[in-house]
Write a protein that holds these residues in place. Structure first.
Motif, PDB file in Angstrom:
ATOM      1  N   GLU A 185     -22.308   1.139  29.057  1.00  0.00           N
ATOM      2  CA  GLU A 185     -23.677   1.533  29.383  1.00  0.00           C
ATOM      3  C   GLU A 185     -24.287   2.240  28.153  1.00  0.00           C
ATOM      4  O   GLU A 185     -23.814   3.321  27.765  1.00  0.00           O
ATOM      5  N   ARG A 187     -26.810   4.105  27.574  1.00  0.00           N
ATOM      6  CA  ARG A 187     -27.272   5.494  27.680  1.00  0.00           C
ATOM      7  C   ARG A 187     -26.112   6.485  27.718  1.00  0.00           C
ATOM      8  O   ARG A 187     -26.306   7.689  27.576  1.00  0.00           O
ATOM      9  N   LEU A 188     -24.891   5.983  27.960  1.00  0.00           N
ATOM     10  CA  LEU A 188     -23.705   6.844  27.844  1.00  0.00           C
ATOM     11  C   LEU A 188     -23.049   6.669  26.478  1.00  0.00           C
ATOM     12  O   LEU A 188     -22.571   7.630  25.878  1.00  0.00           O
ATOM     13  N   PRO A 191     -25.144   8.340  22.895  1.00  0.00           N
ATOM     14  CA  PRO A 191     -24.969   9.759  22.536  1.00  0.00           C
ATOM     15  C   PRO A 191     -23.608  10.052  21.900  1.00  0.00           C
ATOM     16  O   PRO A 191     -23.516  10.872  20.976  1.00  0.00           O
ATOM     17  N   PHE A 192     -22.558   9.357  22.359  1.00  0.00           N
ATOM     18  CA  PHE A 192     -21.225   9.566  21.772  1.00  0.00           C
ATOM     19  C   PHE A 192     -21.175   9.000  20.347  1.00  0.00           C
ATOM     20  O   PHE A 192     -20.521   9.574  19.468  1.00  0.00           O
TER      21      PHE A 192
ATOM     22  N   ASN B  38     -28.031   8.362  33.925  1.00  0.00           N
ATOM     23  CA  ASN B  38     -26.902   8.330  32.993  1.00  0.00           C
ATOM     24  C   ASN B  38     -27.258   9.268  31.850  1.00  0.00           C
ATOM     25  O   ASN B  38     -28.168   8.968  31.068  1.00  0.00           O
ATOM     26  N   VAL B  40     -25.725  12.377  28.907  1.00  0.00           N
ATOM     27  CA  VAL B  40     -24.571  13.044  28.279  1.00  0.00           C
ATOM     28  C   VAL B  40     -25.024  14.401  27.741  1.00  0.00           C
ATOM     29  O   VAL B  40     -26.085  14.506  27.123  1.00  0.00           O
ATOM     30  N   PHE B  42     -23.710  17.707  25.356  1.00  0.00           N
ATOM     31  CA  PHE B  42     -22.680  18.153  24.416  1.00  0.00           C
ATOM     32  C   PHE B  42     -22.667  19.670  24.315  1.00  0.00           C
ATOM     33  O   PHE B  42     -23.698  20.331  24.477  1.00  0.00           O
ATOM     34  N   LEU B 181     -20.485  14.034  31.009  1.00  0.00           N
ATOM     35  CA  LEU B 181     -21.289  12.887  31.435  1.00  0.00           C
ATOM     36  C   LEU B 181     -21.829  13.154  32.828  1.00  0.00           C
ATOM     37  O   LEU B 181     -21.091  13.652  33.693  1.00  0.00           O
TER      38      LEU B 181
END
Lengths: 219, 219
Positions: A185, A187-188, A191-192, B38, B40, B42, B181
């Motif tokens: 996905e 949108r997940l 960011p990572f 969805n 995230v 940090f 998440l």
């Protein structure tokens, strides 16, 4: 003449209707997005031999006493990691699991670009596989700015995220109650990708001092 | 007559075309699924006063020296937890963060059903808030079958999952590099709902002995 025109009008209507239905059907099929990968793995994983993952051509080559050919949460995790075709980015608190290390080295030898970020303190604990990665030639960067760099995520080909509570240790895989999410996905994942790039750049030893990662707090 | 029919046919064609476009547009709007949550977060999070989260009616009531009214990763996490309208299920390795404890007690006092699973060993360490939850009347169950019950997830109303690397401690929020998440994607949420129910049932002290959770390995 009038009857002929009526036939023509009705015929045209039928053709227009069938064409509209066909067009609608094709459009809907194209618009329906392909199903995004979203999967959850739970641990502890059943203890089993992993040889068939690394040597699929000769699955019976190993004669260790562990169960063979068993599919577990851990074999699934290994398969997701080994699915990398271009890059593998790792951001790990601790890394002492030898099967996971073997998977990373396997990919590196097959010319997959591997980058590894590790917690500075935990990279040198007993059993850490970080030394083996460095010895093989993999670029590993220490993150020392935080009390702990506590992430435990992997990015496969920059578009598949593997993350959760599971540290890459043998105890976590075999003895703890843990979770791992695997998702594509955007949108997940994105960011990572951003977090990895930020930490990678901030911990470049050739560019910065040991505590150069100034923007440490997220708001 | 022929000209009249031509006009009628063209008119009919125009009407049929416009109707088809209208129909297609309405269908596409209805078929487009609503955007699933969805997100995230940090950490570490910027240190700030949380009073405005708990007392939105009087945001300036606190006169502590911390920055006020700042939106951070941690305020966002608190808001997601406080969004519960019917239930909150927690499955936590460690729980010593007092703001998170305050949020859970706040919900419990507002008749939200709260269930908590904690690691048996870590539930009694110094600073643990598990005692405060039990004292308030919240049902807390210990998980003692694994070396560590290492999950750190929350289920809000059984349909919003909050999970990641972040333990519910002050150090994790303020000092560590962590991720959380938040998702409502059913293929990610439902397995966690199942895992919570499995652990909740397996660790019912009235039904089972201390090590009753027999099916511990996932395959």
């Amino acid at each position: 003449m009038s009857v002929m025109w009526t036939v023509k009008v009705v015929g045209l209507g039928v053709v227009a209707f069938s064409l509209s239905v066909e067009l609608l059907w094709r459009l809907l099929r194209r618009l329906k997005p392909p199903k995004t990968l979203n999967e959850v793995l739970f641990f502890p994983s059943e203890v089993a031999c992993m040889e068939h993952i690394f040597s699929p051509a000769s699955p019976n080559s190993c004669c260790c006493p562990l169960p063979h050919g068993v599919e577990t949460s851990f074999t699934r995790l290994l398969r997701f990691i080994l699915s990398a075709s271009s890059s593998l980015d790792l951001c790990l608190f601790s890394f002492s699991n030898m099967d996971l290390c073997r998977a990373v080295l396997y990919l590196y030898r097959r010319k997959i670009t591997v980058r590894v970020l590790v917690d500075k303190e935990y990279s040198v604990i007993t059993g850490s596989q970080v030394g083996a990665l460095r010895k093989a030639g993999i670029c590993v960067r220490n993150v020392g700015r935080y009390v702990h760099m506590h992430h435990k995520f992997a990015l496969v080909d920059g578009r598949r995220l593997i993350t959760g509570s599971l540290n890459w240790t043998l105890a976590a895989v075999q003895c703890n109650s843990e979770n791992v999410l695997v998702t594509e996905e955007p949108r997940l994942v994105q960011p990572f990708v951003g977090e990895f790039c930020r930490l990678w750049a901030a911990n470049d030893p050739s560019q910065n001092g040991p505590f150069s990662d100034q923007n440490v707090a997220h708001n």
